[in-house]
Design a protein around this motif. Structure first.
Motif, short mmCIF file in Angstrom:
data_model
loop_
_atom_site.label_atom_id
_atom_site.label_comp_id
_atom_site.label_asym_id
_atom_site.label_seq_id
_atom_site.Cartn_x
_atom_site.Cartn_y
_atom_site.Cartn_z
N GLU A 121 0.83 -1.11 0.06
CA GLU A 121 0.01 0.02 -0.02
C GLU A 121 1.01 1.18 0.04
O GLU A 121 1.76 1.40 0.84
CB GLU A 121 -0.83 -0.03 1.25
N GLY A 122 0.77 2.25 -1.03
CA GLY A 122 1.43 3.30 -1.04
C GLY A 122 2.46 3.20 -2.21
O GLY A 122 3.03 4.12 -2.74
N GLY A 123 2.43 2.02 -2.88
CA GLY A 123 3.24 1.70 -3.98
C GLY A 123 2.28 1.88 -5.26
O GLY A 123 1.26 2.10 -5.13
N PHE A 124 2.80 1.35 -6.24
CA PHE A 124 2.03 1.56 -7.72
C PHE A 124 0.77 0.64 -7.57
O PHE A 124 -0.29 0.89 -7.95
CB PHE A 124 2.95 0.73 -8.77
N HIS A 125 0.75 -0.44 -6.55
CA HIS A 125 -0.42 -1.14 -6.46
C HIS A 125 -1.42 -0.44 -5.89
O HIS A 125 -2.67 -0.72 -6.25
CB HIS A 125 -0.06 -2.41 -5.22
N SER A 126 -1.37 0.90 -5.25
CA SER A 126 -2.41 1.53 -4.48
C SER A 126 -3.04 2.25 -5.98
O SER A 126 -3.97 2.99 -5.60
CB SER A 126 -1.77 2.59 -3.76
N LEU A 127 -2.44 2.59 -7.02
CA LEU A 127 -2.81 3.22 -8.10
C LEU A 127 -3.41 2.01 -9.09
O LEU A 127 -4.31 2.41 -9.73
CB LEU A 127 -1.77 3.97 -8.84
N ALA A 128 -2.92 0.92 -9.24
CA ALA A 128 -3.30 0.18 -10.43
C ALA A 128 -3.88 -1.06 -10.03
O ALA A 128 -4.23 -1.95 -10.86
CB ALA A 128 -1.98 -0.38 -11.22
N GLY A 129 -4.02 -1.53 -8.69
CA GLY A 129 -4.67 -2.86 -8.16
C GLY A 129 -6.20 -2.62 -8.53
O GLY A 129 -6.69 -1.40 -8.75
N SER A 130 -7.00 -3.62 -8.46
CA SER A 130 -8.26 -3.68 -9.01
C SER A 130 -9.00 -2.91 -7.92
O SER A 130 -9.99 -2.05 -8.44
CB SER A 130 -8.86 -5.18 -8.75
N VAL A 131 -8.72 -2.78 -6.77
CA VAL A 131 -9.41 -1.93 -5.66
C VAL A 131 -9.50 -0.56 -6.09
O VAL A 131 -10.54 0.09 -6.05
CB VAL A 131 -9.25 -2.30 -4.30
N PRO A 132 -8.36 -0.09 -6.21
CA PRO A 132 -8.25 1.55 -6.64
C PRO A 132 -8.97 1.78 -7.83
O PRO A 132 -9.42 2.99 -8.18
CB PRO A 132 -6.70 1.55 -6.42
N LEU A 133 -8.80 0.73 -8.90
CA LEU A 133 -9.12 1.33 -10.14
C LEU A 133 -10.68 1.29 -10.24
O LEU A 133 -11.37 1.82 -10.82
CB LEU A 133 -8.79 0.17 -11.17
N CYS A 134 -11.37 0.19 -9.20
CA CYS A 134 -12.91 0.26 -9.13
C CYS A 134 -13.44 1.63 -8.57
O CYS A 134 -14.17 2.24 -9.04
CB CYS A 134 -13.29 -1.00 -8.38
N GLU A 135 -12.31 2.26 -7.36
CA GLU A 135 -12.94 3.42 -6.97
C GLU A 135 -12.57 4.44 -7.85
O GLU A 135 -13.57 5.40 -7.73
CB GLU A 135 -12.02 3.58 -5.61
N LEU A 136 -11.76 4.45 -8.72
CA LEU A 136 -11.75 5.46 -9.79
C LEU A 136 -12.85 5.31 -10.73
O LEU A 136 -13.34 6.58 -11.18
CB LEU A 136 -10.15 5.29 -10.43
N ALA A 137 -13.16 4.32 -11.04
CA ALA A 137 -14.25 4.00 -11.95
C ALA A 137 -15.61 4.79 -11.36
O ALA A 137 -16.29 5.46 -12.09
CB ALA A 137 -14.44 2.65 -12.32
N ALA A 138 -15.75 4.41 -10.10
CA ALA A 138 -16.95 4.84 -9.27
C ALA A 138 -17.13 6.58 -9.55
O ALA A 138 -18.32 7.16 -9.65
CB ALA A 138 -17.03 4.42 -8.00
N THR A 139 -15.89 7.22 -9.44
CA THR A 139 -15.91 8.73 -9.45
C THR A 139 -16.22 9.11 -10.92
O THR A 139 -16.57 10.24 -11.12
CB THR A 139 -14.58 9.52 -9.19
N HIS A 140 -16.25 8.19 -11.82
CA HIS A 140 -16.68 8.63 -13.17
C HIS A 140 -18.00 7.89 -13.71
O HIS A 140 -18.16 7.60 -14.88
CB HIS A 140 -15.40 8.18 -14.21
N GLY A 141 -18.71 7.56 -12.56
CA GLY A 141 -20.02 6.95 -12.81
C GLY A 141 -20.25 5.61 -13.46
O GLY A 141 -21.00 5.19 -14.00
#
Length: 409
Positions: free
Chosen positions: A256-276
């Motif tokens: 956590e705090g590494g590239f995983h925090s940007l490109a793992g499935s959970v953060p990518l799903c959170e990013l998707a949610a912010t875009h509807g």
């Protein structure tokens, strides 16, 4: 010093068997052309290999010319079985093939997070045994296993890794102890790279980096046609890579705090949610892959999401390129496969503005099947070295030397 007659015969036999497996079936005339051997030498080796039960006549070539020179020879594919296992955190997938790679049986078993370690091992071992029995009566010769985590480059053993089920390591040990077969284990991302190199998007390149994008992130390094695992087997642990845009930095026990925090499935799903875009995981596919598919289909603010995703991935790709200069990076795993060429093009565009190095970005072709394909290739190499190498002539395999388990049948 010239080779002895027996050594020369063994070398010729091995060459012919390799050609028959890769390009067969072949006639004796074709073998003569491909090997450069004389006609009598080819006739002798064909007779020798037939007598050993390694090859047989599978038909004739052409409809005009008949006779001995038209006979097509092929590998006896049902001499033994090969198996590939893709061991995930919550499931095991098994494919069993013959020596030429034809699929004979396959199965998948979900393993819940509440399953006890011993029960998970027994379920996975039983799945392999049942699937192999359903494939035929031939003995199981080699088993390739792809698993998350680090594989010790010296011992070939799967190491204990924080955050991964302990039954993974137990499964490998149990299979090695129980099976009268060669059992090999390799990091799943490395196996995906092997498969993409042999039969996928990197077939034309001996130097590349495969970026695995699934539930987690990882990378495999193929340099000059060889996997590079690092001193401890940790080459490619890109999830621990410190990158801008995260909160904090990774630790020795947590990415956590590494590239995983940007490109793992959970953060990518959170990013998707912010875009509807809301896309839950389906089966073995992480929710991020479903989100990418939804974005490409026009759901929510899909274009903005894909752009933000490409920005994140470009950070990791640029870091890898600046150190290794591989010339090619593959976006693989379920997310890379879902994004396809459209996502690869976006990452490439951003990479051009971040790095002075010319680095191509492509989508992996094999998607979630890459690990199993790689595991079967590893098992096939082990079988080739054991079954198709006449006494005294061994051929080093890139991974098969990392085998454990009992002797081959």
């Amino acid at each position: 010093m010239p080779a002895s007659p027996s050594t020369a015969r063994a070398i010729n036999d091995r060459l012919a068997l390799r050609l028959l497996q890769q390009d067969g079936p072949l006639t004796a005339t074709q073998l003569k052309t491909l090997t450069g051997l004389s006609r009598p030498t080819v006739a002798d080796l064909v007779e020798r290999l037939q007598g050993a039960g390694l090859i047989h006549v599978v038909g004739e070539s052409g409809a005009v010319r008949r006779g001995p020179n038209a006979r097509l020879y092929g590998i006896v594919a049902d001499r033994a079985l090969l198996a590939g296992l893709d061991v995930r955190t919550d499931s095991v997938a098994v494919v069993v093939t013959d020596l030429l790679g034809a699929t004979l049986a396959e199965a998948t078993l979900p393993i819940g997070s509440d399953t006890e370690g011993d029960d998970a091992v027994e379920q996975a071992a039983a799945l392999l045994a049942t699937t192999a029995r359903s494939a035929g009566s031939a003995p199981l010769h080699s088993v390739g296993i792809g698993a998350p985590g680090l594989v010790d480059p010296v011992t070939g053993e799967l190491r204990d890794t924080t955050g991964l089920p302990s039954w993974h390591r137990s499964l490998v040990r149990v299979l090695q102890e129980r099976l009268p077969a060669t059992v090999l284990v390799e990091n799943e991302t490395n196996l995906a790279a092997v498969a993409e190199h042999r039969a996928g998007a990197a077939h034309d390149s001996d130097t590349f980096v495969l970026l695995w994008l699934g539930h987690g992130v990882g990378a495999a390094l193929m340099l000059d046609g060889k996997l590079r695992r690092g001193a401890s087997g940790g080459a490619g642990e890109i999830g621990f890579l410190p990158v801008p845009g995260t909160v904090g930095t990774p630790s020795a026990v947590n990415c956590e705090g590494g590239f995983h925090s940007l490109a793992g499935s959970v953060p990518l799903c959170e990013l998707a949610a912010t875009h509807g875009i809301v896309a839950p995981a389906v089966g073995q596919e992480p929710g991020a892959a479903a989100a990418v598919r939804a974005a490409l289909a026009g759901e929510g603010d899909g274009e903005a999401y894909l752009g933000a995703l490409a920005d994140r991935l470009a950070l990791g790709v640029a870091a890898v390129a600046s150190v290794l200069d591989p010339g090619l990076v593959l976006l693989s795993g379920e997310v890379g496969h879902a994004g396809g060429d459209a996502l690869a093009a976006r990452v490439s565009e951003r990479l051009e503005s971040m790095s002075p190095l010319r680095t191509g970005v492509r989508a992996g072709r094999l998607g979630g099947t890459a690990v199993l394909r790689g595991a079967l290739l590893v098992a096939r190499e082990a079988a080739q070295d054991a079954l198709f190498a006449p006494a005294g002539v061994g051929g080093p395999s890139s991974i098969a030397g990392r085998a454990g388990g009992g002797p081959p049948p």
